[in-house]
Design a protein around this motif. Structure first.
Motif, mmCIF file in Angstrom:
data_model
loop_
_atom_site.group_PDB
_atom_site.id
_atom_site.type_symbol
_atom_site.label_atom_id
_atom_site.label_comp_id
_atom_site.label_asym_id
_atom_site.label_seq_id
_atom_site.Cartn_x
_atom_site.Cartn_y
_atom_site.Cartn_z
ATOM 1 N N UNK A 1 0.844 -1.198 0.000
ATOM 2 C CA UNK A 1 0.000 0.000 0.000
ATOM 3 C C UNK A 1 0.881 1.251 0.000
ATOM 4 N N UNK A 2 1.763 1.302 -0.981
ATOM 5 C CA UNK A 2 2.786 2.352 -0.986
ATOM 6 C C UNK A 2 2.223 3.739 -1.286
ATOM 7 N N UNK B 1 4.648 4.961 3.647
ATOM 8 C CA UNK B 1 5.865 5.456 2.997
ATOM 9 C C UNK B 1 7.149 4.925 3.626
ATOM 10 N N UNK B 2 7.024 4.176 4.717
ATOM 11 C CA UNK B 2 8.207 3.605 5.356
ATOM 12 C C UNK B 2 7.783 2.422 6.211
ATOM 13 N N UNK C 1 4.435 1.220 13.311
ATOM 14 C CA UNK C 1 3.644 2.039 14.235
ATOM 15 C C UNK C 1 2.163 1.733 14.111
ATOM 16 N N UNK C 2 1.674 1.588 12.874
ATOM 17 C CA UNK C 2 0.256 1.314 12.661
ATOM 18 C C UNK C 2 -0.139 -0.038 13.244
ATOM 19 N N UNK D 1 2.110 0.558 -6.599
ATOM 20 C CA UNK D 1 2.621 -0.731 -6.113
ATOM 21 C C UNK D 1 3.584 -1.343 -7.130
ATOM 22 N N UNK D 2 3.226 -1.293 -8.413
ATOM 23 C CA UNK D 2 4.078 -1.889 -9.444
ATOM 24 C C UNK D 2 5.433 -1.194 -9.497
#
Length: 471
Positions: A202-203, A207-208, A214-215, A380-381
């Motif tokens: 799920x970019x 983002x990291x 954390x999520x 994603x790709x």
């Protein structure tokens, strides 16, 4: 632009719906999860209706239950409504959503509303992770139902045992798939929170890896101090997310003897696994799966561990998992092509899933595998490009056919394409070609395939439209 999750919480939504039957409108009611929320709401005595842009088996089932489903947007549909529930995939200019917002009708996201619905159940089991959520949720449904626990279940795919994405059961057990996208799972209230695995995905939102850790940690903490986190100790990222968890931490792991629950003595027969499930080192039961793929062992282990934590014995776990027949689009057999080849459909859309599915396919005894893959989203790709090239290059005794990238909610701003991916796969030594449209893919496969072959239709977009063209 897609909408965002709301975070009103169960108490606030409960206040909106207090005082008897209310009128609730579901924008995107044909979604895999939304349909179950609509049905549960109807059974609780509310007046339910909704919109979805296309008719489907799901919308027809809802209509058969007396729920009106509209296929054209119209602001008058929400006149007199007390609440509108929407999916975050819905564009902000949806007519019903815009009308409800303008009229001051409370609007809540699917995840927020799901959290409200589950809050009334005694035991709430949430299945999270980048891969295997639907399979594990479906396995839990099978175990709990066969053990007479009558769970209510919300799954991300159609479960073979109930022929639906959801099951309406009693009010003690609520088993649900906890999606991490846009932190949807932070609106849920698990008493047992499962993490199967963690990696980059799920970019367009994450983002990291730090953000992902954390999520997932916040998801675990949703159980509260009296809850249980059931986590895969063989996954370093999972354990990093679990660090500092304030409740009871229980571990599981494939061939990980230090785990509280372990699967070992694993053997494969025609791609299907048999293993011993151990608790604290002692054999609890032996499981013989009917679904292909070594990766299914982890899902079954997690489901068995969660069931055991809820008091279900090893014999009941073994019996249910032995009889588990899978779910929609997870190496699902879909009949025979005109040329005689066997057709399978799989939802894999991440490099790890693609590699696992191709590995399972290679164990099933077919002469040659033709993998038709539709990349899902440009972001994603692009971000996972090398991973996709490596995973798809791993096909043995077969070839890859790439369809154009399924854009979903995105536009192409990254310069990535299926042709670029095909070139990378070919450089790795695999046979790969791009074909468009779907009718040409079907024609190519039928002109080259034979009775002893497998056609594996893979991806999370609309690639399943190829299947009827093959038959």
């Amino acid at each position: 632009m897609a909408l965002k999750n709301t975070h009103l919480g169960a108490a606030a939504i409960g206040e909106i719906l207090s005082g008897g039957s209310k009128k609730i409108f579901f924008a995107g009611i044909g979604g895999i999860s939304m349909c179950s929320l609509a049905r549960v709401s109807q059974l609780r005595g509310h007046s339910v209706s909704g919109y979805d842009r296309a008719r489907s088996d799901i919308t027809r089932q809802l209509e058969a239950c007396g729920i009106p489903v509209y296929n054209k947007e119209d602001p008058t549909h929400v006149t007199g409504c007390d609440l509108l529930v929407y999916t975050v995939a819905m564009p902000a200019d949806n007519a019903e959503y815009a009308a409800a917002s303008a009229a001051g009708i409370p609007c809540v996201s699917r995840a927020d509303y799901l959290g409200y619905l589950m809050s009334g159940y005694d035991c709430r089991i949430g299945v999270s992770g980048m891969h295997g959520k639907s399979t594990t949720t479906s396995m839990l449904e099978k175990i709990f139902s066969d053990a007479g626990r009558n769970p209510t279940v919300s799954c991300g795919a159609k479960m073979a045992s109930v022929h639906s994405t959801h099951k309406i059961g009693g009010e003690e057990y609520f088993i649900f798939e906890a999606c991490e996208y846009m932190d949807s799972f932070l609106d849920f209230y698990p008493t047992i929170a499962i993490i199967l695995n963690i990696e980059m995905d799920h970019v367009d939102y994450f983002h990291s890896m730090e953000q992902i850790h954390t999520s997932f940690h916040k998801f675990l903490e949703r159980t509260g101090p009296s809850g249980i986190a059931l986590v895969n100790c063989a996954d370093a990222d999972v354990m990093q997310a679990a660090a500092g968890y304030g409740g009871r931490l229980v571990t599981f792991g494939v061939e990980t003897p230090e785990a509280d629950y372990c699967a070992d003595a694993i053997t494969l027969e025609k791609g299907c696994a048999r293993f011993v499930l151990r608790h604290s080192g002692t054999p609890l039961c032996t499981v013989s799966l009917r679904i292909p793929g070594a990766h299914a062992v982890c899902d079954a282990l997690a489901a068995g561990a969660a069931a055991h934590l809820c008091g279900i014995c090893g014999e009941e776990i073994s019996r249910a998992l032995d009889a588990f027949h899978g779910l929609s689009r997870r190496m699902e057999p879909c009949g025979t092509a005109a040329c005689g080849a066997a057709i399978y459909s799989d939802y894999a859309h991440h490099p790890t899933e693609v590699a696992a599915t191709l590995s399972a396919a290679a164990q099933m005894g077919y002469r040659r595998i033709y993998c038709v893959f539709q990349p899902h989203t440009y972001s994603r790709t692009s971000r996972l490009f090398d991973g996709f090239a490596k995973a798809l290059s791993g096909i043995k005794d077969g070839e890859v056919v790439l369809a154009p990238i399924y854009s979903a909610r995105e536009t192409d701003t990254l310069g990535v394409s299926s042709q670029r991916l095909a070139d990378a796969i070919a450089k790795n030594g695999a046979v790969c070609r791009c074909i468009d449209p779907f009718a040409d893919i079907a024609a190519y496969l039928n002109s080259h395939g034979k009775k002893e072959d497998m056609f594996l239709i893979m991806g999370a977009g609309d690639i399943t439209k190829v299947i009827p063209l093959l038959q």
